[in-house]
Structures are given as structure tokens and as C-alpha cells.
Design an enzyme around this catalytic site. Sequence first.
Site, mmCIF file in Angstrom:
data_model
loop_
_atom_site.group_PDB
_atom_site.id
_atom_site.type_symbol
_atom_site.label_atom_id
_atom_site.label_comp_id
_atom_site.label_asym_id
_atom_site.label_seq_id
_atom_site.Cartn_x
_atom_site.Cartn_y
_atom_site.Cartn_z
ATOM 1 N N ARG A 134 38.519 37.667 37.153
ATOM 2 C CA ARG A 134 38.208 37.646 38.588
ATOM 3 C C ARG A 134 36.705 37.482 38.773
ATOM 4 O O ARG A 134 35.910 38.294 38.304
ATOM 5 C CB ARG A 134 38.688 38.920 39.286
ATOM 6 C CG ARG A 134 38.340 38.916 40.786
ATOM 7 C CD ARG A 134 39.157 39.890 41.619
ATOM 8 N NE ARG A 134 38.804 41.272 41.385
ATOM 9 C CZ ARG A 134 39.254 42.286 42.154
ATOM 10 N NH1 ARG A 134 40.056 42.035 43.179
ATOM 11 N NH2 ARG A 134 38.914 43.522 41.869
ATOM 12 N N ASP B 103 37.643 51.873 43.553
ATOM 13 C CA ASP B 103 36.719 50.753 43.390
ATOM 14 C C ASP B 103 36.102 50.470 44.746
ATOM 15 O O ASP B 103 36.249 51.253 45.686
ATOM 16 C CB ASP B 103 37.402 49.536 42.764
ATOM 17 C CG ASP B 103 38.432 48.886 43.687
ATOM 18 O OD1 ASP B 103 38.572 49.307 44.857
ATOM 19 O OD2 ASP B 103 39.106 47.939 43.236
#
Length: 541
Positions: free
Chosen positions: A173, A454
Site C-alpha cells: 500500500r 492506526d
Amino acid sequence: MQQTATTTPTTPNSGSLTVVGHDIAGQERVLTEGALGFLQALCDEFAAEVPELLAKRRERQQQIDAGQLPDFASDTAAIRTSDWQIRGIPADLQDRRVEITGPVDRKMVINALNAGVKVFMADFEDSLAPSWQKLIEGHVNLQDAVRGEIEYTAPESGKHYQLNDHPAVLVTRVRGLHLPENHVLHHGNAIPGCLFDFAMYFYHNYRQLLAKGSGPYFYIPKLESHAEARWWAKVFAYAEERFCLQPGTIKCTCLIETLPAVFVMDEILYELRSNIVALNCGRWDYIFSYIKTLRNHPERVLPDRQQVSMEQPFLSAYSRLLIKTCHKRGALAMGGMAAFIPAKDPQVNQQVLEKVTRDKELEARNGHDGTWIAHPGLAETALSVFNDFIGVGPNQLHITRDVDAPILASELLEPCQGERTEEGMRLNIRIALQYIEAWISGNGCVPIYGLMEDAATAEISRTSIWQWIRHQKSLSNGKLVTKELFRQMLTEELSNVKEEVGSERFSAGQFIRAASLLEEITTSDELVDFLTLPGYRLLTE
């Protein structure tokens, strides 16, 4: 690997690109002449369009702020109603029933690839604080992983880590369009971080990946329009042509994690139809985007974060529409993240696993082809659920949801019921405070109160409070949420965090700076788009 105190500018032949990051041990394997030449070519071709795409985001947001709610666009109706399919899905991406995600730390990469799941998403985005050292080390780690040569010995225990015989498929990613890379300049300006991530991973690994029957696979985050998907399609086509690869060699999965994107899923698939294989329900960022996009709409203020589950009508509609859209076009429909982490106490851990099971059963029953976990300890539970639904597999593309009634814009925007509690507000403050402290200290993936936090979950925590202040909402105990109340709670919760972590850890950390940043972005009259933008300035100081 240690960062040295000097800065060594590195410039490809034509001079439009300059690396100003500090020297990092191992960077000679990443910042090679060929890799920098490729990065420069990408920047020459595509970097200038990024500010234009971001400006269009701001224009759309201004329209929504003025009262125009998001909706399906009339000018792209033909794409939604016509019959077409994506190019196809490679063999090693057909079965993605469980994927694990995490940053590109060396031990994490090994453990994730060995977790017994189908895919590891190596993350340069929400679970990585993108210091220059972390980026360079991350690309070294992925090079070693692709070549099967990655090993790690823990200095404190001497425990040795290496790949097993059947590692997961690797997907990388890249960062979102909004994030710059300040350590590489193009004509004196910071380049888009996503181009750095894409160029370095693709250039160094595509040959080895193709030679072993896989390929250069990417996750693309935080798209807000099909114009942004078109930009990525051009980047991929340019790379394929430059290196004499068949069109469609590069494959990507796009996260549908912004509210604007859910209204253009067909269009995103269409623009990327040569390269795309799946869409993903990035649900934590999606909740954050719901708050951010509808920030001027008081009737759509969310309750406590813990009450915003996938059973909520607006999130259920999002999941079902994504599945229906993907399967109609031959693309996989990936589910969202289980942010829980296993507990040491057996009774508590059983409760954790039961929550994960219920969440994954809902996704699998809806027709998702796979799901995300953040910890290897959840792999067996998630796999068990999807194995029961998929069987020998490889996926649930046969579930078309054609009998469903059309999902309307009003369902995707439906207000969310629930309470705003003082306990929830205080928990939001503690979570955001501890996460921001970790992020500006260089750690983007943090276990807090039994969840792997996160940037997305921290974003929900701070924007929820901003939204409550903005619309003068009251808590369930009658207290009006004001900037003054928030500042008072922040002071109190900072003391509570100090007690939790201990004076030594608190003094050695960045908690005071984190509290200052949290106060700045939560009491700002204008909503700060991403906490990682002001956070990045602290990270790179």
C-alpha cells in the site's frame, strides 16, 4: 540501520529530482540510478496533476459544506448502467479470504508473511509514520522479502525470524495523494509520497515477482473520485510501457474509504479496468470521511465511536453496495479491518475472538470475498469463518446481490443513532493522544486498550470531538461540548495517560507535543483534513 547527521543530495542526470534526505544505511540498494531515473520520469509526467486533483477535492467539499449532499453523478450514468468487466484477476489473487496488514518493519514483514493468511498488505500509509529512515528500511525489507532472503534476529532475545515455505502473497500500500515526500524534491518541490512508494517498490521488484508467478501488486488508498483513479491508470500504463510489460501486468486494489468514493465505485473500476482486481471496505477511514465530508450537517453528527458498527444502516448499505458493484464487474469485494488484538487473559481473549467471529460472519454472509486482520493471532478465527462460507473457494464472486433493492444515496447518508457520552469523549482523547505521540515518535501502528490503532482510528477519535464542538452537541450527562470542556478533559486525560504509562516513559516520550497538536487540530475553527499533515511536519523536523 542508523541515520547519519549529514545530508547528501542525489540527482539523476537531468537534474529535476533531488534527494535531500539524510544518508541511511542500505539506501544504495533503494536510491539507485535506475530507480531515481524512473521516479524522475514519473514526476515529470504526473506530479503536476496531483495539486489539481487535490484542488478538485476542495471544490467538492465546498459544495457539500454549502448544503449539496453527495450523490451518484448523472454524467457518468452510462458507465453504471452499461455492461463491462475488469480485465481479470491473476491466479495468486483469486483467493484472498484473509489478509493481514501492517507496517514494513523487518520483523513485522516476516511474521505477517508467515501468518498463514492469503495476503500480506505491506503498509507505507496509515500504519507507518513515514520518516525517511522507515521508508528506506521498509523498501530494503521488501526487496529481501520478494527475494526470499529476509531474516531478523531480535537483539534482546536472540530469537531468529525467517520466511517459511509458503508465505502470503505480497501487496504494497502506497501513501495517499495528499501526503508529500519532503525528502525528495522535483524542481524544488516535495514530490507526492505515493509516487516515491510506487516507483521504489515497482522498479526493484517487478522482475522477481513476475519470475515466481506473482506480480507487482498495490493497494491504493483514499481515492475520492474517478478522476483520481484515471490518474493512477495513467501511472500504471506508463510504467508498463516503459518496461515493456503487457498492459494490465500491474494489479491494484482500491480502498473505498471516503464518502465521495462510494458514489463512484463503478467509475473507479471502469477507469482502472485494465489493472484493478478488487475494492476494499476501508471502514475506519470511511467513518472518518463521513464525519469530515458532512461536517457542516448537524443532523449527521455521529455518536461515540464504539457505537458506530457495521450494523449501522449507513455502513451496512456501504458494504452491500460495494459487494454488488464489484461482483457485477468481476472484481473481488474485500471486507474491513478487525482491529482487535489477542488478550493474554483466556476469558478476555475468548470475548475478543467472539467479537471477531461475529464481525467476520456478517461480512462473509453479505458476500465479501475476504477480510482484514491486524494481528496473526486472529488469523485462525477469521479463516475459520470465511472457510465455512467460501469452502474450497476461491471466492464469492457468484454472490451477485441482484435481488437487492437499489441502494439509494439517502441510505448511504443515513444519520447514525447512538449516545455521546463523557466516557466516550475521554476515551477518544486518550486514544488520539497516545496515537499521535507514537506517530510523531516514528511509530504508526500502536496497540491501545486492546485495539491495534492506526491513523484512521485516531482520525475518528479527534474529528468526533471537533464535530461535537462545531455543532454545540451535549453529552448524555447534559454537559455541552465546548472547546473549554475539551481542553479541561485533555489536561485531565494527559495526567491519566502519565499514570498509565509511568513517569519515565512519559518524560522520555512526546506526550506534551502530542497534546499540543491534538488541541490545535481539535479546537481549530476549520477541520484539519488529516492529522498526519501537521504530524509530518513534526516527524520531519
